[in-house]
Design an enzyme around this catalytic site. Structure first.
Site, short mmCIF file in Angstrom:
data_model
loop_
_atom_site.label_atom_id
_atom_site.label_comp_id
_atom_site.label_asym_id
_atom_site.label_seq_id
_atom_site.Cartn_x
_atom_site.Cartn_y
_atom_site.Cartn_z
N ASN A 88 9.09 5.07 5.25
CA ASN A 88 8.93 3.65 4.95
C ASN A 88 9.31 3.39 3.50
O ASN A 88 8.50 3.54 2.60
CB ASN A 88 7.47 3.25 5.23
CG ASN A 88 7.21 1.79 4.94
OD1 ASN A 88 8.11 1.04 4.55
ND2 ASN A 88 5.98 1.37 5.13
N CYS A 134 8.37 -1.33 2.37
CA CYS A 134 7.19 -2.18 2.42
C CYS A 134 7.22 -3.20 1.28
O CYS A 134 7.27 -2.82 0.10
CB CYS A 134 5.91 -1.37 2.32
SG CYS A 134 4.47 -2.45 2.44
N ILE A 178 14.45 -3.94 11.55
CA ILE A 178 14.16 -4.23 10.16
C ILE A 178 12.65 -4.22 9.91
O ILE A 178 11.85 -4.38 10.83
CB ILE A 178 14.73 -5.63 9.74
CG1 ILE A 178 14.17 -6.74 10.63
CG2 ILE A 178 16.20 -5.61 9.72
CD1 ILE A 178 14.65 -8.16 10.27
N GLY A 221 6.48 -5.05 17.30
CA GLY A 221 5.47 -5.20 16.26
C GLY A 221 4.48 -6.30 16.54
O GLY A 221 3.51 -6.14 17.29
C1 LIG Z 1 0.24 -6.50 10.11
C2 LIG Z 1 1.49 -5.70 9.93
C3 LIG Z 1 1.41 -4.43 9.34
C4 LIG Z 1 2.58 -3.67 9.16
N1 LIG Z 1 2.47 -2.42 8.61
C5 LIG Z 1 3.60 -1.64 8.50
C6 LIG Z 1 3.50 -0.30 8.03
O1 LIG Z 1 2.41 0.23 7.76
N2 LIG Z 1 4.66 0.42 7.91
C7 LIG Z 1 5.89 -0.12 8.23
O2 LIG Z 1 6.90 0.56 8.10
N3 LIG Z 1 5.98 -1.39 8.72
C8 LIG Z 1 4.88 -2.14 8.86
N4 LIG Z 1 4.99 -3.40 9.38
C9 LIG Z 1 6.31 -3.91 9.81
C10 LIG Z 1 6.53 -3.73 11.31
O3 LIG Z 1 6.48 -2.36 11.67
C11 LIG Z 1 7.89 -4.33 11.76
O4 LIG Z 1 8.94 -3.68 11.09
C12 LIG Z 1 7.98 -5.83 11.48
O5 LIG Z 1 6.73 -6.46 11.72
C13 LIG Z 1 9.06 -6.53 12.30
O6 LIG Z 1 8.82 -6.41 13.68
P1 LIG Z 1 8.09 -7.58 14.56
O7 LIG Z 1 8.81 -8.84 14.26
O8 LIG Z 1 8.21 -7.11 15.98
O9 LIG Z 1 6.68 -7.61 14.09
C14 LIG Z 1 3.84 -4.19 9.56
C15 LIG Z 1 3.90 -5.46 10.15
C16 LIG Z 1 2.76 -6.21 10.35
C17 LIG Z 1 2.88 -7.55 11.00
#
Ligand SMILES: Cc1cc2nc3c(=O)[nH]c(=O)nc-3n(C[C@H](O)[C@H](O)[C@H](O)COP(=O)(O)O)c2cc1C
Length: 309
Positions: A126, A129, A190, A264
């Site tokens: 990652n 972030c 992404i 996600g």
């Molecule tokens: C509440 C929350 C926590 C997240 N924590 C992480 C994380 O710990 N590590 C990471 O690489 N991405 C994290 N993400 C990003 C998601 O893995 C993903 O890349 C992003 O939300 C886009 O996908 P989505 O539109 O399906 O949610 C997080 C997203 C959300 C909403």
């Protein structure tokens, strides 16, 4: 009908896995359904030490999505290896551990600790972030820093390394080519886009962190474009992420060139989301007469088409 795909050396029974941070370590969702139906599981970002994350409020709803500024809350790699990962073993699916840190040395130490665990099938690095002061995004927006991080982690890791890219860059292909050249086994993209919400009653930013990461259906067209672009440039497999809520969304990402996908935000509105999406994908393939899901991969992208068949 074949739903199985390969991401490098990882064999997945179907292309659907939960995205990091949206499934915690699987315990809560395992109360709703048997996780063995998933292609793989991707767990929450893991750092060297335990982290409490950012101050609240750290979540906000937006039109067609949400903002989060969790700040990588997790119990630290020792507890992840000893307590969180072993219960996932019984599901018999690949376990991908998302790794984060402040400095390159932290990432390497987390990966070395993960090498000792029999439960880890791959690392998801990652470097994207947006919600932590140091570490994370500055590695993911500078191609040279990203490449040296990937080289260091590749040297340290006994398992394949998937590099998760940030969309908060001018050229996503430049980042993708840099990490491919540095030895990444696959790319996932992404992560969230940097966004903000103002609380008009308080006349102040709503999130304690002021900014947060935007996710959900609002970002899907951006994610599809980036998957299409990156799979036109790199030879390593790409995992598509961003706003996936239905089986048809998965088909769209596969046609753009993604080898697999992650779900996600949809898990927050529907705890059954990943299971339902797999069933919808299967129904789509049956209806459309798709005998092997691999024939969809890159089918709408002449530059990516046929790379892995
Ligand atoms: C509440 C929350 C926590 C997240 N924590 C992480 C994380 O710990 N590590 C990471 O690489 N991405 C994290 N993400 C990003 C998601 O893995 C993903 O890349 C992003 O939300 C886009 O996908 P989505 O539109 O399906 O949610 C997080 C997203 C959300 C909403």
């Amino acid at each position: 009908m074949n739903l199985a795909v390969k991401v490098g050396d990882l064999q997945l029974k179907n292309p659907v896995m939960p995205a990091s941070g949206c499934f915690s370590f699987g315990k809560e969702v395992a109360a709703f359904y048997d996780l063995s139906v998933l292609g793989a599981i991707v767990v929450k970002a893991t750092t060297l030490e335990e982290r409490q994350g950012n101050k609240t409020p750290r979540l906000a709803e937006t039109a067609a999505g949400m903002l989060n500024a969790i700040g990588l809350q997790n119990p630290g790699v020792k507890r992840v290896v000893e307590t969180e990962l072993p219960p996932l073993r019984k599901f018999g699916i690949p376990i991908i551990v998302n790794v984060a840190g402040n400095a390159m040395e932290d990432y390497v130490q987390v990966v070395e600790r993960l090498n000792e665990s029999p439960d880890v099938s791959a690392i998801e690095l990652n470097i994207s972030c947006p919600n932590v002061k140091c570490g994370g995004i500055q590695f993911g927006t500078d191609p040279e820093m990203a490449a040296s991080m990937v080289r260091a982690v590749k040297r340290a890791s006994r398992t394949p390394v998937i590099v998760k890219l940030s969309p908060n860059v001018t050229s996503i292909s430049e980042m993708a080519l840099a990490v491919e050249e540095a030895g990444a086994d696959a790319i996932s993209l992404i992560n969230t886009l940097i966004g903000m919400k103002i609380d008009i009653a308080r006349r102040a930013p709503l999130l304690a962190n002021r900014q947060g990461g935007l996710s959900g259906p609002a970002i899907k067209p951006i994610a599809v474009r980036m998957v299409y672009e990156v799979t036109s440039h790199v030879k390593i497999p790409v995992i598509g992420i961003g706003g996936i809520t239905t089986g048809e969304d998965v088909v769209e990402f596969l046609l753009a060139g993604a080898q697999a996908i992650q779900v996600g935000t949809a898990n927050f509105t529907d705890p059954f989301a990943c299971k339902r999406i797999i069933e919808e994908l299967q129904a789509y393939c049956e209806e459309a007469g798709v005998k092997d899901i691999n024939t969809l991969i890159g089918a709408a992208n002449p530059d990516a088409k046929g790379r892995f068949l």
